[in-house]
Design a protein around this motif. Sequence first.
Motif, short mmCIF file in Angstrom:
data_model
loop_
_atom_site.label_atom_id
_atom_site.label_comp_id
_atom_site.label_asym_id
_atom_site.label_seq_id
_atom_site.Cartn_x
_atom_site.Cartn_y
_atom_site.Cartn_z
N GLY A 20 0.79 -1.23 0.00
CA GLY A 20 0.00 0.00 0.00
C GLY A 20 0.82 1.27 0.00
O GLY A 20 0.26 2.36 -0.15
N GLU A 21 2.13 1.15 0.16
CA GLU A 21 2.94 2.38 0.15
C GLU A 21 2.80 3.11 -1.18
O GLU A 21 2.82 4.34 -1.22
CB GLU A 21 4.41 2.05 0.43
CG GLU A 21 4.63 1.74 1.91
CD GLU A 21 6.04 1.32 2.25
OE1 GLU A 21 6.95 1.54 1.44
OE2 GLU A 21 6.21 0.75 3.34
N VAL A 22 2.63 2.36 -2.26
CA VAL A 22 2.48 3.00 -3.57
C VAL A 22 1.20 3.84 -3.60
O VAL A 22 1.14 4.91 -4.21
CB VAL A 22 2.55 1.93 -4.70
CG1 VAL A 22 1.35 1.01 -4.66
CG2 VAL A 22 2.64 2.57 -6.06
N VAL A 23 0.17 3.36 -2.90
CA VAL A 23 -1.10 4.08 -2.83
C VAL A 23 -0.94 5.34 -1.96
O VAL A 23 -1.35 6.44 -2.34
CB VAL A 23 -2.21 3.16 -2.26
CG1 VAL A 23 -3.50 3.94 -2.07
CG2 VAL A 23 -2.41 1.96 -3.17
N THR A 24 -0.33 5.16 -0.79
CA THR A 24 -0.13 6.31 0.11
C THR A 24 0.75 7.37 -0.55
O THR A 24 0.46 8.57 -0.47
CB THR A 24 0.50 5.84 1.43
OG1 THR A 24 -0.38 4.87 2.02
CG2 THR A 24 0.68 6.98 2.41
N ASN A 25 1.80 6.92 -1.24
CA ASN A 25 2.68 7.89 -1.92
C ASN A 25 1.93 8.64 -3.01
O ASN A 25 2.11 9.85 -3.19
CB ASN A 25 3.90 7.18 -2.50
CG ASN A 25 4.83 6.68 -1.40
OD1 ASN A 25 4.76 7.14 -0.27
ND2 ASN A 25 5.68 5.71 -1.73
N TRP A 26 1.08 7.91 -3.74
CA TRP A 26 0.27 8.57 -4.77
C TRP A 26 -0.61 9.64 -4.14
O TRP A 26 -0.69 10.78 -4.61
CB TRP A 26 -0.59 7.53 -5.51
CG TRP A 26 -1.61 8.15 -6.41
CD1 TRP A 26 -1.44 8.62 -7.68
CD2 TRP A 26 -2.99 8.41 -6.09
NE1 TRP A 26 -2.62 9.15 -8.17
CE2 TRP A 26 -3.58 9.03 -7.21
CE3 TRP A 26 -3.78 8.18 -4.96
CZ2 TRP A 26 -4.93 9.41 -7.23
CZ3 TRP A 26 -5.11 8.57 -4.98
CH2 TRP A 26 -5.67 9.18 -6.12
N PHE A 82 -8.45 8.04 5.32
CA PHE A 82 -7.99 6.71 5.70
C PHE A 82 -7.54 5.97 4.45
O PHE A 82 -8.34 5.83 3.50
CB PHE A 82 -9.12 5.92 6.38
CG PHE A 82 -9.44 6.41 7.77
CD1 PHE A 82 -10.19 7.58 7.97
CD2 PHE A 82 -9.00 5.72 8.89
CE1 PHE A 82 -10.48 8.04 9.25
CE2 PHE A 82 -9.29 6.17 10.17
CZ PHE A 82 -10.03 7.33 10.36
N VAL A 83 -6.30 5.52 4.44
CA VAL A 83 -5.80 4.68 3.35
C VAL A 83 -5.77 3.26 3.88
O VAL A 83 -5.01 2.95 4.80
CB VAL A 83 -4.38 5.12 2.91
CG1 VAL A 83 -3.90 4.24 1.76
CG2 VAL A 83 -4.37 6.59 2.52
N THR A 84 -6.62 2.41 3.32
CA THR A 84 -6.76 1.09 3.92
C THR A 84 -6.84 -0.03 2.88
O THR A 84 -7.55 0.09 1.89
CB THR A 84 -8.00 1.03 4.85
OG1 THR A 84 -8.13 -0.31 5.36
CG2 THR A 84 -9.27 1.42 4.13
N PRO A 85 -6.12 -1.12 3.16
CA PRO A 85 -6.31 -2.32 2.33
C PRO A 85 -7.56 -3.07 2.79
O PRO A 85 -8.14 -2.75 3.84
CB PRO A 85 -5.06 -3.16 2.63
CG PRO A 85 -4.70 -2.80 4.03
CD PRO A 85 -5.13 -1.35 4.23
N GLU A 86 -7.94 -4.05 1.99
CA GLU A 86 -9.05 -4.93 2.38
C GLU A 86 -8.46 -6.30 2.71
O GLU A 86 -7.81 -6.92 1.89
CB GLU A 86 -10.04 -5.06 1.22
CG GLU A 86 -11.27 -5.89 1.56
CD GLU A 86 -12.28 -5.87 0.42
OE1 GLU A 86 -13.01 -4.88 0.30
OE2 GLU A 86 -12.32 -6.84 -0.35
N TYR A 87 -8.68 -6.73 3.96
CA TYR A 87 -8.26 -8.06 4.38
C TYR A 87 -9.51 -8.87 4.69
O TYR A 87 -10.28 -8.51 5.60
CB TYR A 87 -7.42 -8.00 5.66
CG TYR A 87 -6.05 -7.33 5.54
CD1 TYR A 87 -5.41 -7.17 4.32
CD2 TYR A 87 -5.40 -6.87 6.68
CE1 TYR A 87 -4.16 -6.57 4.24
CE2 TYR A 87 -4.15 -6.28 6.61
CZ TYR A 87 -3.54 -6.12 5.39
OH TYR A 87 -2.30 -5.52 5.31
N ASN A 88 -9.73 -9.94 3.95
CA ASN A 88 -10.90 -10.80 4.19
C ASN A 88 -12.19 -9.98 4.29
O ASN A 88 -12.98 -10.12 5.22
CB ASN A 88 -10.69 -11.65 5.45
CG ASN A 88 -9.49 -12.55 5.29
OD1 ASN A 88 -9.28 -13.15 4.23
ND2 ASN A 88 -8.66 -12.64 6.32
N PHE A 89 -12.35 -9.09 3.31
CA PHE A 89 -13.54 -8.22 3.19
C PHE A 89 -13.63 -7.18 4.31
O PHE A 89 -14.64 -6.49 4.44
CB PHE A 89 -14.86 -9.02 3.18
CG PHE A 89 -15.12 -9.78 1.91
CD1 PHE A 89 -14.11 -10.11 1.05
CD2 PHE A 89 -16.42 -10.17 1.58
CE1 PHE A 89 -14.35 -10.81 -0.13
CE2 PHE A 89 -16.68 -10.87 0.41
CZ PHE A 89 -15.64 -11.19 -0.44
#
Length: 197
Positions: A20-26, A82-89
């Motif tokens: 997700g660092e690529v997303v946060t950096n973007w 909030f920059v967040t991944p999805e883990y198990n929905f």
Amino acid sequence: MHTKTHILVIFGSTRQGRRGEVVTNWLMDRLATRTDITFELADLRDIPLPFFDSPTSPVYGHIAPEAEHWAAQVDRAEGFIFVTPEYNFGYPAVLKNAIDHLYLPWTHKPAAIVNYGGFSAGYRVAEQLRQVFIELKMVPIREQVGISLVPGVVPNVSDPPDSPSKAFLDRAFNGMINELLWWATALTPARERDQQK
Ligand SMILES: Cc1cc2nc3c(=O)[nH]c(=O)nc-3n(C[C@H](O)[C@H](O)[C@H](O)COP(=O)(O)O)c2cc1C
């Protein structure tokens, strides 16, 4: 009276090798193009909070000593992304833990979401987070950015700058930040009035 709105970006993945660092950096690059905001990053990897175990709910203002720095960071923000991944929905446990440590520093502030994941771009996680925001008296922002980390699938931050995908992401970002600022501009004076009572 200040003229710039202060935004806190909260990055919710702490796992080893996180992508997700690529997303946060973007996102940070996009925010840097705005002249009407100041912003800072709260990378939860750098904010080592214990598992929440307070005998008193933060709704009464209680903050664990280990969370005081975190509380100050959230408190000075006028809006959140909030920059967040999805883990198990769902959202990462470390993010929920950081949220649960506080109550009052969240209230009456707008909160936007940049969700990311696999083929679904993490959209399901945003719906769950918005439910949590309501309980904390935050204003969930409708406009959001969803990013897939799967090459070639839906908007992807790794696509070339002149690609339709990047243009789509920029439009989504602009919609999200403009709405976040609309609410922040409305709510900051209202909170200040409350503090004068
Ligand atoms: C435990 C776990 C569960 C996952 N569940 C989902 C999921 O439900 N939906 C999805 O789109 N991607 C899912 N993924 C893929 C992640 O979105 C992808 O690995 C992403 O890189 C995670 O973000 P991070 O690397 O910044 O931690 C999952 C990944 C992990 C590690």
